[in-house]
Design a protein around this motif. Structure first.
Motif, mmCIF file in Angstrom:
data_model
loop_
_atom_site.group_PDB
_atom_site.id
_atom_site.type_symbol
_atom_site.label_atom_id
_atom_site.label_comp_id
_atom_site.label_asym_id
_atom_site.label_seq_id
_atom_site.Cartn_x
_atom_site.Cartn_y
_atom_site.Cartn_z
ATOM 1 N N MET A 34 0.857 -1.194 0.000
ATOM 2 C CA MET A 34 0.000 0.000 0.000
ATOM 3 C C MET A 34 0.886 1.235 0.000
ATOM 4 S SD MET A 34 -3.035 -1.066 2.647
ATOM 5 C CE MET A 34 -4.146 0.229 2.093
ATOM 6 N N GLY A 35 0.415 2.242 -0.716
ATOM 7 C CA GLY A 35 1.232 3.440 -0.820
ATOM 8 C C GLY A 35 0.421 4.698 -0.914
ATOM 9 N N TRP A 36 1.094 5.796 -0.712
ATOM 10 C CA TRP A 36 0.529 7.129 -0.907
ATOM 11 C C TRP A 36 1.188 7.761 -2.136
ATOM 12 C CZ3 TRP A 36 -3.552 9.350 1.404
ATOM 13 C CH2 TRP A 36 -4.011 8.787 2.593
ATOM 14 N N TYR A 37 0.356 8.392 -2.929
ATOM 15 C CA TYR A 37 0.791 9.075 -4.126
ATOM 16 C C TYR A 37 0.242 10.496 -4.059
ATOM 17 C CZ TYR A 37 1.306 4.208 -5.640
ATOM 18 O OH TYR A 37 1.641 2.870 -5.712
ATOM 19 N N ARG A 38 0.801 11.389 -4.856
ATOM 20 C CA ARG A 38 0.254 12.741 -4.907
ATOM 21 C C ARG A 38 0.371 13.294 -6.315
ATOM 22 N NH1 ARG A 38 4.814 16.057 -1.299
ATOM 23 N NH2 ARG A 38 6.492 16.004 -2.864
ATOM 24 N N GLN A 39 -0.523 14.237 -6.601
ATOM 25 C CA GLN A 39 -0.508 14.909 -7.896
ATOM 26 C C GLN A 39 -0.702 16.387 -7.668
ATOM 27 O OE1 GLN A 39 -3.285 13.433 -10.832
ATOM 28 N NE2 GLN A 39 -2.037 14.255 -12.484
ATOM 29 N N ALA A 40 0.325 17.152 -7.966
ATOM 30 C CA ALA A 40 0.234 18.602 -7.892
ATOM 31 C C ALA A 40 -0.338 19.132 -9.200
ATOM 32 C CB ALA A 40 1.601 19.199 -7.622
ATOM 33 N N SER A 41 -0.808 20.355 -9.155
ATOM 34 C CA SER A 41 -1.414 20.969 -10.336
ATOM 35 C C SER A 41 -0.442 20.955 -11.511
ATOM 36 C CB SER A 41 -1.823 22.403 -10.003
ATOM 37 O OG SER A 41 -2.392 23.030 -11.119
ATOM 38 N N GLU A 42 -0.915 20.464 -12.633
ATOM 39 C CA GLU A 42 -0.161 20.414 -13.882
ATOM 40 C C GLU A 42 1.085 19.539 -13.806
ATOM 41 O OE1 GLU A 42 0.527 24.380 -15.246
ATOM 42 O OE2 GLU A 42 -1.595 24.837 -15.419
ATOM 43 N N LYS A 43 1.097 18.604 -12.877
ATOM 44 C CA LYS A 43 2.205 17.659 -12.779
ATOM 45 C C LYS A 43 1.663 16.239 -12.777
ATOM 46 C CE LYS A 43 5.539 20.568 -10.369
ATOM 47 N NZ LYS A 43 6.481 20.665 -9.217
ATOM 48 N N GLU A 44 2.528 15.296 -13.060
ATOM 49 C CA GLU A 44 2.112 13.905 -13.061
ATOM 50 C C GLU A 44 2.051 13.373 -11.626
ATOM 51 O OE1 GLU A 44 3.802 12.498 -17.422
ATOM 52 O OE2 GLU A 44 4.473 11.482 -15.606
ATOM 53 N N ARG A 45 1.230 12.366 -11.447
ATOM 54 C CA ARG A 45 1.121 11.734 -10.148
ATOM 55 C C ARG A 45 2.440 11.036 -9.816
ATOM 56 N NH1 ARG A 45 -4.583 9.929 -9.155
ATOM 57 N NH2 ARG A 45 -4.302 9.012 -11.218
ATOM 58 N N GLU A 46 2.830 11.138 -8.553
ATOM 59 C CA GLU A 46 4.105 10.550 -8.139
ATOM 60 C C GLU A 46 3.935 9.771 -6.837
ATOM 61 O OE1 GLU A 46 7.043 13.499 -7.108
ATOM 62 O OE2 GLU A 46 5.685 14.561 -5.760
ATOM 63 N N LEU A 47 4.794 8.789 -6.655
ATOM 64 C CA LEU A 47 4.800 8.029 -5.417
ATOM 65 C C LEU A 47 5.431 8.874 -4.316
ATOM 66 C CD1 LEU A 47 4.480 5.294 -3.886
ATOM 67 C CD2 LEU A 47 6.828 4.798 -4.603
ATOM 68 N N VAL A 48 4.789 8.881 -3.150
ATOM 69 C CA VAL A 48 5.316 9.592 -1.990
ATOM 70 C C VAL A 48 5.937 8.621 -0.998
ATOM 71 C CG1 VAL A 48 4.697 11.043 -0.016
ATOM 72 C CG2 VAL A 48 3.625 11.438 -2.238
ATOM 73 N N ALA A 49 5.192 7.580 -0.658
ATOM 74 C CA ALA A 49 5.671 6.612 0.329
ATOM 75 C C ALA A 49 4.901 5.314 0.145
ATOM 76 C CB ALA A 49 5.466 7.134 1.748
ATOM 77 N N ALA A 50 5.533 4.215 0.515
ATOM 78 C CA ALA A 50 4.852 2.935 0.361
ATOM 79 C C ALA A 50 5.386 1.906 1.349
ATOM 80 C CB ALA A 50 5.004 2.413 -1.060
ATOM 81 N N LEU A 51 4.498 1.016 1.712
ATOM 82 C CA LEU A 51 4.836 -0.218 2.423
ATOM 83 C C LEU A 51 4.663 -1.325 1.408
ATOM 84 C CD1 LEU A 51 2.820 0.520 5.688
ATOM 85 C CD2 LEU A 51 5.292 0.656 5.413
ATOM 86 N N THR A 52 5.767 -1.848 0.909
ATOM 87 C CA THR A 52 5.693 -2.750 -0.226
ATOM 88 C C THR A 52 5.307 -4.165 0.200
ATOM 89 O OG1 THR A 52 8.004 -3.421 -0.105
ATOM 90 C CG2 THR A 52 7.509 -1.412 -1.334
#
Length: 114
Positions: A34-52
């Protein structure tokens, strides 16, 4: 039915903290991770943190030392400290990495601004 419901976002001043929560259902998260991702305005979604799924904890370089991911059964948390304006984004949880592309939730908005 796979579902992710994120909560806990809001407006916070630089240097502040927020704790995000995600209630997940419907998949083998112990295997997929499970992980957290984020998407800022006009940017692609990116991985922030994960427990793989293979037992690792990973963080993006931009949040290392400031954010902490944790999990309690099928709820995953993201404790965010020392927030910066560049952390402003919509935050999503999902499996992985990699995420299940067809199952993104609505996310929760985090805005860091004075």
């Amino acid at each position: 039915q796979v579902q992710f419901v994120e909560s806990g976002g809001g407006l916070v001043q630089p240097g502040g903290s927020l704790r995000l929560s995600c209630a997940a259902s419907g998949s083998a998260f112990d295997i997929l991770g499970m992980g957290w991702y984020r998407q800022a305005s006009e940017k692609e979604r990116e991985l922030v943190a994960a427990l793989t799924g293979d037992g690792r904890t990973i963080y993006s370089d931009s949040v290392k030392g400031r954010f902490t991911i944790s999990r309690d059964n099928d709820t995953v948390f993201l404790q965010m400290n020392s927030l910066k304006p560049e952390d402003t984004a919509v935050y999503y949880c999902n499996c992985g990495p990699p995420p299940l592309q067809n199952y993104w939730g609505q996310g929760t908005q985090v805005t860091v601004s004075s």
